[in-house]
Design an enzyme around this catalytic site. Structure first.
Site, PDB file in Angstrom:
ATOM      1  N   LYS A 282       0.819  -1.222   0.000  1.00  0.00           N
ATOM      2  CA  LYS A 282       0.000   0.000   0.000  1.00  0.00           C
ATOM      3  C   LYS A 282       0.857   1.280   0.000  1.00  0.00           C
ATOM      4  O   LYS A 282       2.062   1.238   0.255  1.00  0.00           O
ATOM      5  CB  LYS A 282      -0.955  -0.053   1.203  1.00  0.00           C
ATOM      6  CG  LYS A 282      -1.957  -1.223   1.121  1.00  0.00           C
ATOM      7  CD  LYS A 282      -2.990  -1.165   2.239  1.00  0.00           C
ATOM      8  CE  LYS A 282      -3.979  -2.316   2.118  1.00  0.00           C
ATOM      9  NZ  LYS A 282      -5.049  -2.235   3.152  1.00  0.00           N
TER      10      LYS A 282
ATOM     11  N   TYR B 233     -12.125  -1.677  -4.006  1.00  0.00           N
ATOM     12  CA  TYR B 233     -12.677  -1.888  -2.664  1.00  0.00           C
ATOM     13  C   TYR B 233     -14.194  -1.683  -2.634  1.00  0.00           C
ATOM     14  O   TYR B 233     -14.752  -1.362  -1.573  1.00  0.00           O
ATOM     15  CB  TYR B 233     -11.980  -0.971  -1.658  1.00  0.00           C
ATOM     16  CG  TYR B 233     -10.639  -1.495  -1.169  1.00  0.00           C
ATOM     17  CD1 TYR B 233     -10.570  -2.631  -0.348  1.00  0.00           C
ATOM     18  CD2 TYR B 233      -9.447  -0.873  -1.499  1.00  0.00           C
ATOM     19  CE1 TYR B 233      -9.357  -3.114   0.115  1.00  0.00           C
ATOM     20  CE2 TYR B 233      -8.218  -1.359  -1.040  1.00  0.00           C
ATOM     21  CZ  TYR B 233      -8.184  -2.474  -0.230  1.00  0.00           C
ATOM     22  OH  TYR B 233      -6.975  -2.957   0.247  1.00  0.00           O
TER      23      TYR B 233
ATOM     24  N   PHE C 282     -15.655   3.936   6.695  1.00  0.00           N
ATOM     25  CA  PHE C 282     -14.283   4.295   6.362  1.00  0.00           C
ATOM     26  C   PHE C 282     -13.998   4.266   4.863  1.00  0.00           C
ATOM     27  O   PHE C 282     -12.856   4.488   4.435  1.00  0.00           O
ATOM     28  CB  PHE C 282     -13.290   3.372   7.093  1.00  0.00           C
ATOM     29  CG  PHE C 282     -13.479   1.907   6.795  1.00  0.00           C
ATOM     30  CD1 PHE C 282     -12.967   1.325   5.642  1.00  0.00           C
ATOM     31  CD2 PHE C 282     -14.182   1.091   7.678  1.00  0.00           C
ATOM     32  CE1 PHE C 282     -13.143  -0.024   5.362  1.00  0.00           C
ATOM     33  CE2 PHE C 282     -14.364  -0.263   7.411  1.00  0.00           C
ATOM     34  CZ  PHE C 282     -13.846  -0.817   6.246  1.00  0.00           C
TER      35      PHE C 282
ATOM     36  N   ASN D 248      -2.250   0.320   6.653  1.00  0.00           N
ATOM     37  CA  ASN D 248      -1.750  -0.952   7.192  1.00  0.00           C
ATOM     38  C   ASN D 248      -0.860  -1.735   6.228  1.00  0.00           C
ATOM     39  O   ASN D 248      -0.827  -2.963   6.269  1.00  0.00           O
ATOM     40  CB  ASN D 248      -2.908  -1.795   7.732  1.00  0.00           C
ATOM     41  CG  ASN D 248      -3.922  -2.156   6.673  1.00  0.00           C
ATOM     42  OD1 ASN D 248      -3.761  -1.785   5.516  1.00  0.00           O
ATOM     43  ND2 ASN D 248      -4.946  -2.898   7.053  1.00  0.00           N
TER      44      ASN D 248
ATOM     45  N   HIS E 144      -2.115  -5.445   1.447  1.00  0.00           N
ATOM     46  CA  HIS E 144      -3.398  -6.122   1.217  1.00  0.00           C
ATOM     47  C   HIS E 144      -3.135  -7.583   0.920  1.00  0.00           C
ATOM     48  O   HIS E 144      -2.144  -7.929   0.289  1.00  0.00           O
ATOM     49  CB  HIS E 144      -4.117  -5.495   0.018  1.00  0.00           C
ATOM     50  CG  HIS E 144      -5.220  -6.342  -0.544  1.00  0.00           C
ATOM     51  ND1 HIS E 144      -6.481  -6.358   0.014  1.00  0.00           N
ATOM     52  CD2 HIS E 144      -5.250  -7.227  -1.571  1.00  0.00           C
ATOM     53  CE1 HIS E 144      -7.242  -7.221  -0.673  1.00  0.00           C
ATOM     54  NE2 HIS E 144      -6.515  -7.751  -1.637  1.00  0.00           N
TER      55      HIS E 144
ATOM     56  N   GLU F 210      -9.104 -10.193  -8.127  1.00  0.00           N
ATOM     57  CA  GLU F 210      -8.160  -9.102  -7.871  1.00  0.00           C
ATOM     58  C   GLU F 210      -6.936  -9.184  -8.787  1.00  0.00           C
ATOM     59  O   GLU F 210      -6.448  -8.158  -9.265  1.00  0.00           O
ATOM     60  CB  GLU F 210      -7.765  -9.114  -6.390  1.00  0.00           C
ATOM     61  CG  GLU F 210      -8.949  -8.751  -5.496  1.00  0.00           C
ATOM     62  CD  GLU F 210      -8.714  -8.994  -4.014  1.00  0.00           C
ATOM     63  OE1 GLU F 210      -9.643  -8.739  -3.227  1.00  0.00           O
ATOM     64  OE2 GLU F 210      -7.610  -9.440  -3.636  1.00  0.00           O
TER      65      GLU F 210
HETATM   66  P1  GTP Z   1      -7.219  -5.870   2.976  1.00  0.00           P
HETATM   67  O1  GTP Z   1      -6.203  -6.975   2.835  1.00  0.00           O
HETATM   68  O2  GTP Z   1      -6.651  -4.521   2.599  1.00  0.00           O
HETATM   69  O3  GTP Z   1      -8.505  -6.190   2.287  1.00  0.00           O
HETATM   70  O4  GTP Z   1      -7.491  -5.773   4.541  1.00  0.00           O
HETATM   71  P2  GTP Z   1      -8.324  -6.763   5.456  1.00  0.00           P
HETATM   72  O5  GTP Z   1      -8.917  -7.859   4.647  1.00  0.00           O
HETATM   73  O6  GTP Z   1      -7.449  -7.142   6.589  1.00  0.00           O
HETATM   74  O7  GTP Z   1      -9.462  -5.803   5.991  1.00  0.00           O
HETATM   75  P3  GTP Z   1     -10.853  -5.415   5.323  1.00  0.00           P
HETATM   76  O8  GTP Z   1     -11.012  -6.096   3.997  1.00  0.00           O
HETATM   77  O9  GTP Z   1     -11.893  -5.597   6.346  1.00  0.00           O
HETATM   78  O10 GTP Z   1     -10.678  -3.852   5.087  1.00  0.00           O
HETATM   79  C1  GTP Z   1     -10.041  -3.365   3.914  1.00  0.00           C
HETATM   80  C2  GTP Z   1      -9.141  -2.210   4.280  1.00  0.00           C
HETATM   81  O11 GTP Z   1      -9.951  -1.135   4.706  1.00  0.00           O
HETATM   82  C3  GTP Z   1      -8.201  -2.444   5.455  1.00  0.00           C
HETATM   83  O12 GTP Z   1      -7.009  -3.114   5.115  1.00  0.00           O
HETATM   84  C4  GTP Z   1      -7.913  -1.032   5.899  1.00  0.00           C
HETATM   85  O13 GTP Z   1      -6.931  -0.433   5.043  1.00  0.00           O
HETATM   86  C5  GTP Z   1      -9.249  -0.367   5.672  1.00  0.00           C
HETATM   87  N1  GTP Z   1     -10.025  -0.340   6.910  1.00  0.00           N
HETATM   88  C6  GTP Z   1     -10.670  -1.368   7.527  1.00  0.00           C
HETATM   89  N2  GTP Z   1     -11.259  -0.976   8.658  1.00  0.00           N
HETATM   90  C7  GTP Z   1     -10.973   0.350   8.767  1.00  0.00           C
HETATM   91  C8  GTP Z   1     -11.292   1.353   9.735  1.00  0.00           C
HETATM   92  O14 GTP Z   1     -11.964   1.108  10.729  1.00  0.00           O
HETATM   93  N3  GTP Z   1     -10.816   2.610   9.484  1.00  0.00           N
HETATM   94  C9  GTP Z   1     -10.083   2.909   8.367  1.00  0.00           C
HETATM   95  N4  GTP Z   1      -9.632   4.165   8.181  1.00  0.00           N
HETATM   96  N5  GTP Z   1      -9.749   1.989   7.449  1.00  0.00           N
HETATM   97  C10 GTP Z   1     -10.185   0.743   7.650  1.00  0.00           C
HETATM   98 MG    MG Z   2      -9.998  -7.540   2.872  1.00  0.00          MG
END
Ligand code: GTP
Ligand code: MG
Length: 138
Positions: free
Chosen positions: A10, A50, A58, A113, A116, A127
């Site tokens: 990222k 996304y 968010f 973070n 991905h 993807e």
């Molecule tokens: P990805 O591998 O990036 O898909 O992450 P994930 O699978 O661990 O998490 P998820 O798919 O639930 O969320 C996708 C992305 O949205 C996360 O990796 C974060 O970058 C972002 N995200 C998730 N929750 C939050 C939140 O509470 N606040 C913010 N700012 N970003 C969030």
């Molecule tokens: Mg995810």
């Protein structure tokens, strides 16, 4: 079980010059890079990638962040790739990520973070196809 997953390093990790260190961890964990490119997502493309999170509070922040700078996208190959890669990257929130995971080491917050990882075999294919033509996926 499938042997491929998809990842994106990222914008936060790119900005901090952690791309090489993260790729080193990915290779050391046994993943082969079968396609890779560094590029920058438009807000439109980030929103499309996304789209599953479009209703989440968010979402705007996520789209803004993911289009804020370059990312490195890659298709990775290893036995049990999706599950093993999720273990390697750690929990979404770095405060909850296990020691030694990529997010524990390189993520700064739940939003920024570092990396991905696909959450299913089906999404890994979707993807990968989002970033790479079939001809690039050797
Ligand atoms: P990805 O591998 O990036 O898909 O992450 P994930 O699978 O661990 O998490 P998820 O798919 O639930 O969320 C996708 C992305 O949205 C996360 O990796 C974060 O970058 C972002 N995200 C998730 N929750 C939050 C939140 O509470 N606040 C913010 N700012 N970003 C969030
Ligand atoms: Mg995810």
């Amino acid at each position: 079980m499938s042997n491929r997953t998809f990842t994106m390093i990222k914008p936060d990790a790119t900005q901090k010059n952690n791309t090489g260190a993260i790729l080193q961890m990915i290779n050391a964990a046994g993943f082969r890079i079968v396609a890779m490119k560094t590029t920058k997502l438009s807000a439109e493309k980030a929103g499309e990638f996304y789209a599953v999170h479009a209703a989440r509070p968010f979402y705007a922040e996520l789209v803004n962040f993911m289009s804020s700078g370059p990312i490195t996208a890659a298709i990775l190959e290893k036995e049990n790739a999706v599950d093993d890669f999720r273990k390697l990257i750690g929990a979404t929130n770095p405060a909850e990520a296990a020691e030694g995971t990529i997010r524990k080491l390189y993520a700064s917050s739940i939003g920024e973070n570092a990396i991905h990882g696909s959450d299913s075999n089906e999404n890994a294919v979707i993807e990968g196809d989002f970033f790479f033509s079939k001809l690039e996926q050797f």
